[in-house]
Motif scaffolding. Sequence first.
Motif, PDB file in Angstrom:
ATOM      1  N   GLY A  17       0.795  -1.311  -0.045  1.00 40.64           N
ATOM      2  CA  GLY A  17      -0.167  -0.162  -0.105  1.00 40.64           C
ATOM      3  C   GLY A  17       0.888   1.312   0.073  1.00 40.64           C
ATOM      4  N   GLN A  18       0.468   2.172  -0.570  1.00 41.02           N
ATOM      5  CA  GLN A  18       1.099   3.616  -0.631  1.00 41.02           C
ATOM      6  C   GLN A  18      -0.007   4.856  -0.397  1.00 41.02           C
ATOM      7  OE1 GLN A  18       4.251   4.155  -3.724  1.00 41.02           O
ATOM      8  NE2 GLN A  18       3.212   2.271  -4.744  1.00 41.02           N
ATOM      9  N   PHE A  19       0.506   5.830   0.119  1.00 39.10           N
ATOM     10  CA  PHE A  19      -0.297   7.052   0.560  1.00 39.10           C
ATOM     11  C   PHE A  19       0.477   8.293   0.343  1.00 39.10           C
ATOM     12  CE2 PHE A  19      -1.508  10.066   3.722  1.00 39.10           C
ATOM     13  CZ  PHE A  19      -3.059  10.120   3.536  1.00 39.10           C
ATOM     14  N   ILE A  20      -0.367   9.214  -0.321  1.00 39.21           N
ATOM     15  CA  ILE A  20       0.348  10.536  -0.702  1.00 39.21           C
ATOM     16  C   ILE A  20      -0.700  11.599   0.260  1.00 39.21           C
ATOM     17  CG2 ILE A  20      -0.675  10.345  -3.029  1.00 39.21           C
ATOM     18  CD1 ILE A  20       1.926  12.057  -3.941  1.00 39.21           C
ATOM     19  N   GLN A  21      -0.338  12.606   0.409  1.00 38.22           N
ATOM     20  CA  GLN A  21      -1.180  13.965   0.790  1.00 38.22           C
ATOM     21  C   GLN A  21      -0.413  15.027   0.451  1.00 38.22           C
ATOM     22  OE1 GLN A  21      -1.651  13.696   4.977  1.00 38.22           O
ATOM     23  NE2 GLN A  21       0.362  14.214   5.586  1.00 38.22           N
ATOM     24  N   ARG A  22      -1.162  16.268   0.055  1.00 36.23           N
ATOM     25  CA  ARG A  22      -0.680  17.409  -0.157  1.00 36.23           C
ATOM     26  C   ARG A  22      -1.945  18.406   0.077  1.00 36.23           C
ATOM     27  NH1 ARG A  22       3.286  18.386  -4.754  1.00 36.23           N
ATOM     28  NH2 ARG A  22       2.690  16.325  -5.320  1.00 36.23           N
ATOM     29  N   PRO A  23      -2.333  18.522   1.393  1.00 39.80           N
ATOM     30  CA  PRO A  23      -3.503  19.129   1.753  1.00 39.80           C
ATOM     31  C   PRO A  23      -3.200  20.687   1.535  1.00 39.80           C
ATOM     32  CG  PRO A  23      -2.403  18.625   3.630  1.00 39.80           C
ATOM     33  CD  PRO A  23      -1.836  17.973   2.576  1.00 39.80           C
ATOM     34  N   ALA A  64      -1.304   3.712   4.932  1.00 37.77           N
ATOM     35  CA  ALA A  64      -0.524   2.911   4.027  1.00 37.77           C
ATOM     36  C   ALA A  64      -0.753   1.364   4.325  1.00 37.77           C
ATOM     37  CB  ALA A  64       1.148   3.166   3.975  1.00 37.77           C
ATOM     38  N   LEU A  65      -0.910   1.013   5.654  1.00 39.88           N
ATOM     39  CA  LEU A  65      -1.184  -0.079   6.031  1.00 39.88           C
ATOM     40  C   LEU A  65      -2.456  -0.805   5.727  1.00 39.88           C
ATOM     41  CD1 LEU A  65       1.058  -0.507   9.208  1.00 39.88           C
ATOM     42  CD2 LEU A  65       0.984  -2.120   7.228  1.00 39.88           C
ATOM     43  N   SER A 102      17.988  14.009  -5.592  1.00 38.87           N
ATOM     44  CA  SER A 102      17.028  13.381  -4.824  1.00 38.87           C
ATOM     45  C   SER A 102      16.534  14.209  -4.047  1.00 38.87           C
ATOM     46  CB  SER A 102      17.580  12.338  -3.664  1.00 38.87           C
ATOM     47  OG  SER A 102      16.463  11.879  -2.946  1.00 38.87           O
ATOM     48  N   ASN A 103      14.990  14.286  -3.869  1.00 43.47           N
ATOM     49  CA  ASN A 103      13.922  15.084  -3.549  1.00 43.47           C
ATOM     50  C   ASN A 103      13.311  14.685  -2.176  1.00 43.47           C
ATOM     51  OD1 ASN A 103      12.055  17.116  -3.123  1.00 43.47           O
ATOM     52  ND2 ASN A 103      10.438  16.301  -4.468  1.00 43.47           N
ATOM     53  N   TRP A 104      13.579  15.163  -1.030  1.00 45.82           N
ATOM     54  CA  TRP A 104      12.735  14.673  -0.042  1.00 45.82           C
ATOM     55  C   TRP A 104      11.788  15.677   0.618  1.00 45.82           C
ATOM     56  CZ3 TRP A 104      15.850  15.183   5.471  1.00 45.82           C
ATOM     57  CH2 TRP A 104      16.460  16.215   5.519  1.00 45.82           C
ATOM     58  N   ASP A 105      11.341  16.612  -0.222  1.00 47.09           N
ATOM     59  CA  ASP A 105      10.395  17.637   0.014  1.00 47.09           C
ATOM     60  C   ASP A 105       9.085  16.959  -0.144  1.00 47.09           C
ATOM     61  OD1 ASP A 105       9.197  20.014   1.435  1.00 47.09           O
ATOM     62  OD2 ASP A 105       9.711  21.116  -0.471  1.00 47.09           O
ATOM     63  N   LEU A 106       8.248  16.187   0.749  1.00 49.12           N
ATOM     64  CA  LEU A 106       7.166  15.639   0.218  1.00 49.12           C
ATOM     65  C   LEU A 106       6.529  14.981   1.355  1.00 49.12           C
ATOM     66  CD1 LEU A 106       8.605  12.683   1.031  1.00 49.12           C
ATOM     67  CD2 LEU A 106       9.252  12.869  -1.487  1.00 49.12           C
ATOM     68  N   ASP A 107       5.270  14.541   1.407  1.00 47.24           N
ATOM     69  CA  ASP A 107       4.435  13.741   2.267  1.00 47.24           C
ATOM     70  C   ASP A 107       4.143  12.590   1.704  1.00 47.24           C
ATOM     71  OD1 ASP A 107       4.626  15.946   3.724  1.00 47.24           O
ATOM     72  OD2 ASP A 107       2.308  15.889   4.431  1.00 47.24           O
ATOM     73  N   LEU A 108       4.860  11.461   1.826  1.00 47.06           N
ATOM     74  CA  LEU A 108       4.636   9.903   1.327  1.00 47.06           C
ATOM     75  C   LEU A 108       4.626   8.792   2.486  1.00 47.06           C
ATOM     76  CD1 LEU A 108       6.819   9.901  -1.906  1.00 47.06           C
ATOM     77  CD2 LEU A 108       4.201  10.309  -1.991  1.00 47.06           C
ATOM     78  N   ALA A 109       3.858   7.828   2.278  1.00 46.74           N
ATOM     79  CA  ALA A 109       4.007   6.657   2.975  1.00 46.74           C
ATOM     80  C   ALA A 109       3.868   5.549   2.185  1.00 46.74           C
ATOM     81  CB  ALA A 109       3.069   6.820   4.004  1.00 46.74           C
ATOM     82  N   ALA A 110       4.434   4.178   2.712  1.00 47.25           N
ATOM     83  CA  ALA A 110       4.276   2.904   2.009  1.00 47.25           C
ATOM     84  C   ALA A 110       4.370   1.893   2.718  1.00 47.25           C
ATOM     85  CB  ALA A 110       5.288   2.974   0.967  1.00 47.25           C
ATOM     86  N   ALA A 111       3.739   0.842   2.606  1.00 45.88           N
ATOM     87  CA  ALA A 111       3.669  -0.322   3.533  1.00 45.88           C
ATOM     88  C   ALA A 111       3.704  -1.640   2.892  1.00 45.88           C
ATOM     89  CB  ALA A 111       2.715  -0.315   4.591  1.00 45.88           C
ATOM     90  N   LEU A 112       4.097  -2.521   3.524  1.00 43.30           N
ATOM     91  CA  LEU A 112       4.221  -4.160   2.967  1.00 43.30           C
ATOM     92  C   LEU A 112       3.664  -4.917   3.999  1.00 43.30           C
ATOM     93  CD1 LEU A 112       7.745  -3.824   1.398  1.00 43.30           C
ATOM     94  CD2 LEU A 112       5.581  -3.544   0.186  1.00 43.30           C
ATOM     95  N   ILE A 113       3.109  -5.995   3.489  1.00 46.32           N
ATOM     96  CA  ILE A 113       2.625  -7.277   4.466  1.00 46.32           C
ATOM     97  C   ILE A 113       3.262  -8.449   3.949  1.00 46.32           C
ATOM     98  CG2 ILE A 113       0.814  -8.448   5.560  1.00 46.32           C
ATOM     99  CD1 ILE A 113      -1.037  -5.861   5.341  1.00 46.32           C
TER     100      ILE A 113
END
Length: 490
Positions: free
Chosen positions: A15-21, A37-38, A240-251
């Motif tokens: 699963g992945q998740f992105i936000q940019r409110p 993300a989970l 590389s760009n780290w100015d972000l809001d990202l999440a990811a998860a694996l099961i």
Amino acid sequence: MSDIGSRTPVLVGAGQFIQRPENPVEALEPVAMMGEALANAAQDAGAPGLPARASHTWVIKGAWPYPDPAALLNQRFGATGKTGLSTDGGNTPQSLVTVACNRIAAGEADVVLIAGAEGIWSRRRARRADQRIPYTDQTGAVPDEVLGRDVIMNNKVEAERGFRDPINLYPVFESAFRASRGETMEGHRDRLAAMWEKFNQAAVANPYSWIRTPMTAEEIRNPSPTNRFVGFPYTKSMNSNWDLDLAAALIVCSAEAASAAGVPTDCWLFPHAGTDARDTDYVSNRGDLHSSPAIRVAGRRVMELAGVGVDDIDHVDLYSCFPSAVQISATELGLGLDRDLTLTGGLTFAGGPLNNYVTHSIATMAGVLRDNPGSIGLCSANGGYLTKHAFGIYSTEPPADGFRHQNCQDEIDRFPSVELDANYTGSATVEAYTVMHGRTEPEVALAAVRTPNGRQWVRSTDPALMDEMTRTEFIGTDVVVNEDFEFAPA
């Protein structure tokens, strides 16, 4: 899949998740992003209740203050499994998948949740508005285990001379790689831009990419008001760009646990093999600056363990913080530089969430392999300055001999190393270099030079020399190093 052993490791959810409110204070805090993300990973597995069955919950370390975020995730999902927090390093997501597979195969784990997130974009913008995103207080919490090996990435000399960050060292590797191929400076920059254009195209097609604005090779290659040089020959759009809001998860779980949770078998993805390795902790001691013995040995070994050759690999996602990391990895693995080397778009465009990029990489690979049953995928992971490495091979088809893993360090440690000649002054030869730029002009030339006794790190702020070094190949040039460890042409 009735013939699959009960302890066979399977990756069932990604699963992945992105936000940019629009209003940054409305952003979810990082641990809540991990939870989303989970939840997405559990939905992907067709088993929304699967996280509650976790025997282990592991989090990729990030730029946030939680001492044991896995415990907060357990609370959210009603799990009681053991908690873990990784050490730093972009290699950690793949390494944790490998650890999970080994423990599952040994009967030491059943359902392993792996998650990570960064909320740097929203946090920075909230601060600019003199606001704050509330974070859960976890004072005094301690994870059940710390996973991985911490490495001090710089020695004192490297740091003092300006070789302290990825933006300083990866363009140095780039110049060495260029020289090793005998490329002209202009031809090399053209090739880099064309390669990074393909990465941009992959990002544009990826719904979880942070930057999805199309860019041409020319726009990537050439400096502009919005795309300045950083460390020559890299423009901002090659960093590389780290100015972000990202999440990811694996099961990851055992075949037995997957069946018990009701995960459909068409969701099952099989890790076939994993390897881990590292080059010298300090760049000062590398045998050269254009190759990686650790990638060469561990990358090729993972294919051997999986029983495949380089031509059998259908899909690739190479760790891509900077172009030199991609090119050195592809060369060491025997992959052509002209093939597709990313699924996500890489850390420039898809995003570089500190240690967690490869969780996104594996999650994206899972979808691609499911869409192409029977195909084979390779993910690489890199921490530090081409320092720590991990590799994984995946397929919808189960491995013939079960999951296999090897730590290749003993073989790698036998490769030649170089001594740091830290106090050397006098005649030397340029081995590799970059010119670091500020917002409007060059600021300092940084070079690795070879001395009669080893390697020395030097610098120059001479404007004429810096300009010349961006137009003329200086590798192989004889220079003189003075008592302040500054260099000038001999």
